[in-house]
Design a protein around this motif. Structure first.
Motif, PDB file in Angstrom:
ATOM      1  N   ASP A  92       0.831  -1.208   0.000  1.00  0.00           N
ATOM      2  CA  ASP A  92       0.000   0.000   0.000  1.00  0.00           C
ATOM      3  C   ASP A  92       0.865   1.257   0.000  1.00  0.00           C
ATOM      4  O   ASP A  92       0.601   2.217  -0.728  1.00  0.00           O
ATOM      5  CB  ASP A  92      -0.927   0.011   1.225  1.00  0.00           C
ATOM      6  CG  ASP A  92      -2.070  -0.986   1.105  1.00  0.00           C
ATOM      7  OD1 ASP A  92      -2.370  -1.407  -0.028  1.00  0.00           O
ATOM      8  OD2 ASP A  92      -2.655  -1.333   2.143  1.00  0.00           O
ATOM      9  N   LEU A  93       1.905   1.253   0.826  1.00  0.00           N
ATOM     10  CA  LEU A  93       2.790   2.421   0.918  1.00  0.00           C
ATOM     11  C   LEU A  93       3.567   2.644  -0.379  1.00  0.00           C
ATOM     12  O   LEU A  93       3.852   3.786  -0.748  1.00  0.00           O
ATOM     13  CB  LEU A  93       3.757   2.247   2.093  1.00  0.00           C
ATOM     14  CG  LEU A  93       3.125   2.261   3.484  1.00  0.00           C
ATOM     15  CD1 LEU A  93       4.152   1.894   4.544  1.00  0.00           C
ATOM     16  CD2 LEU A  93       2.525   3.634   3.783  1.00  0.00           C
ATOM     17  N   LEU A  94       3.912   1.556  -1.042  1.00  0.00           N
ATOM     18  CA  LEU A  94       4.644   1.660  -2.308  1.00  0.00           C
ATOM     19  C   LEU A  94       3.717   1.998  -3.478  1.00  0.00           C
ATOM     20  O   LEU A  94       4.193   2.331  -4.565  1.00  0.00           O
ATOM     21  CB  LEU A  94       5.379   0.347  -2.611  1.00  0.00           C
ATOM     22  CG  LEU A  94       6.510  -0.052  -1.656  1.00  0.00           C
ATOM     23  CD1 LEU A  94       7.064  -1.417  -2.049  1.00  0.00           C
ATOM     24  CD2 LEU A  94       7.624   0.990  -1.646  1.00  0.00           C
ATOM     25  N   GLY A  95       2.415   1.900  -3.241  1.00  0.00           N
ATOM     26  CA  GLY A  95       1.467   2.175  -4.318  1.00  0.00           C
ATOM     27  C   GLY A  95       1.347   1.050  -5.317  1.00  0.00           C
ATOM     28  O   GLY A  95       1.038   1.278  -6.487  1.00  0.00           O
ATOM     29  N   VAL A  96       1.590  -0.177  -4.862  1.00  0.00           N
ATOM     30  CA  VAL A  96       1.546  -1.355  -5.735  1.00  0.00           C
ATOM     31  C   VAL A  96       0.221  -2.084  -5.541  1.00  0.00           C
ATOM     32  O   VAL A  96      -0.095  -2.529  -4.427  1.00  0.00           O
ATOM     33  CB  VAL A  96       2.718  -2.308  -5.428  1.00  0.00           C
ATOM     34  CG1 VAL A  96       2.584  -3.593  -6.228  1.00  0.00           C
ATOM     35  CG2 VAL A  96       4.043  -1.625  -5.728  1.00  0.00           C
TER      36      VAL A  96
END
Length: 277
Positions: A53-57
Motif C-alpha cells: 500500500d505504501l509503495l502504491g503497488v
C-alpha cells in the motif's frame, strides 16, 4: 503601496516557479516502464500488504520482484551499522522505476533514520541514475538496509552489476551522513556538506588528506556549521574510502552539478517567506 506591489510581484514569481517545478516533475515521471520490487524476505503477509500500500503497488505480479535477506543486509552493513539496528529480519522494501534523464527521485514511508537526500546521495555514489525510488517499511524502521535492496533492484533494472566495494562505500556514505546529521542536529545540512565535498572530490579525485579536510571545513562553513575535529575525521575517513573505489568521478560530477528543481523551489519558497518575517 510599494509593499503591496512587492508582494504581488513575488506572488507572480512564486506562481511561475510552482508551475515550472510541476512541469519538470511531470516530465521526470512521464516514462512508463516496468517497475522492480525489492522486498524484505521476512515480511509477514500483513506487513507485506502494508508495504505494498505504501509503495502504491496494486498487483505485485505486474513487477519484477526480488527479495533481500537479512544475511545480505548484514553482509554490507555490519561494518558500518550496529547489528542491533540491522536486526534479525529483512523488512525494508523498495519500488524502483526507470525514468528519463539521470535524476534520482526518492520518496520514503516509515523510514526514521535515513532521509530522501541521504538515499539520493548514496545512490549517486553507487552509480544509480534515471530512477524513481520509493522506500517503505511496514512500521517505523531506520531504512539503512533499504539501500542494499535499492541497489539490487537497480541492477535488475539496468542489467549492470555494482561492485560490492562500491555498495559498501555507498552504505558508508549513508550511515556517516546520518551520524553527522545527528551530531549537528541537522540532517539536511549534513547531506549538503557531504555532497559538496563529493563534488570537489569528483573535480579532483587525487585530493590530499589536507585538501579533503579543508574541503570539509569549507562545506561546513557554507552550510553554517563549525564541525568538531572528530566529526571532520569521520567525514574524511568516508571520503578517503570513496576515493579508493572504482567510481566514475567524471559522471558523478555532472550529476552533482545538475539542476535540482525540488531544491531550487524549496530555496525560493524560503526566500519568499523571508519577506513576511
Amino acid at each position: 503601496m510599494k509593499r503591496m506591489k512587492t508582494k504581488q510581484s513575488i506572488a507572480v514569481i512564486l506562481a511561475f516557479a510552482l508551475a515550472f517545478t510541476m512541469s519538470m516533475s511531470s516530465v521526470a515521471f512521464a516514462a512508463e516502464s516496468e517497475g522492480y520490487l525489492s522486498l524484505g524476505a521476512d515480511l509477514s503477509e500483513s506487513e507485506r500488504n502494508t508495504v505494498m500500500d505504501l509503495l502504491g503497488v496494486d498487483d505485485p505480479d505486474d513487477y519484477t520482484v526480488i527479495y533481500v535477506t537479512n544475511e545480505e543486509e548484514h553482509k554490507y552493513l555490519d561494518s558500518y551499522v550496529d547489528t542491533n539496528q540491522i536486526g534479525s529480519k529483512a523488512l525494508s522494501s523498495v519500488l524502483i522505476r526507470e525514468q528519463d534523464g539521470d535524476d534520482i527521485d526518492v520518496e520514503i514511508h516509515n523510514i526514521g533514520y535515513c532521509t530522501e537526500g541521504m538515499y539520493r546521495n548514496a545512490l549517486q555514489t553507487a552509480g544509480v541514475e534515471g530512477a524513481e525510488v520509493v522506500v517503505a517499511g511496514p512500521f517505523e524502521i531506520s531504512g539503512t538496509a533499504a539501500l542494499v535492496g535499492t541497489i539490487k533492484a537497480y541492477e535488475e533494472m539496468s542489467g549492470e552489476s555494482v561492485d560490492d566495494e562500491v555498495i559498501e562505500g555507498a552504505v558508508d556514505e549513508l550511515t556517516t551522513t546520518g551520524e553527522v546529521g545527528e551530531e549537528i542536529g541537522d540532517k539536511g545540512a549534513a547531506e549538503e556538506i557531504v555532497s559538496d565535498v563529493k563534488e570537489q572530490l569528483a573535480d579532483n579525485p587525487d585530493m590530499s588528506d589536507q585538501e579533503i579536510e579543508e574541503a570539509i571545513k569549507q562545506a561546513a562553513e557554507e552550510a553554517g556549521y563549525s564541525l568538531s575535529q572528530s566529526t571532520i575525521e569521520k567525514i574524511k575517513s568516508m571520503i578517503k574510502n570513496l576515493q579508493g573505489l572504482n567510481i566514475d568521478w567524471g559522471g558523478l560530477e555532472e550529476k552533482l552539478k545538475g539542476i535540482d528543481t525540488g531544491g531550487w523551489f524549496h530555496k525560493l519558497v524560503n526566500w519568499f517567506m523571508g519577506f513576511f518575517d
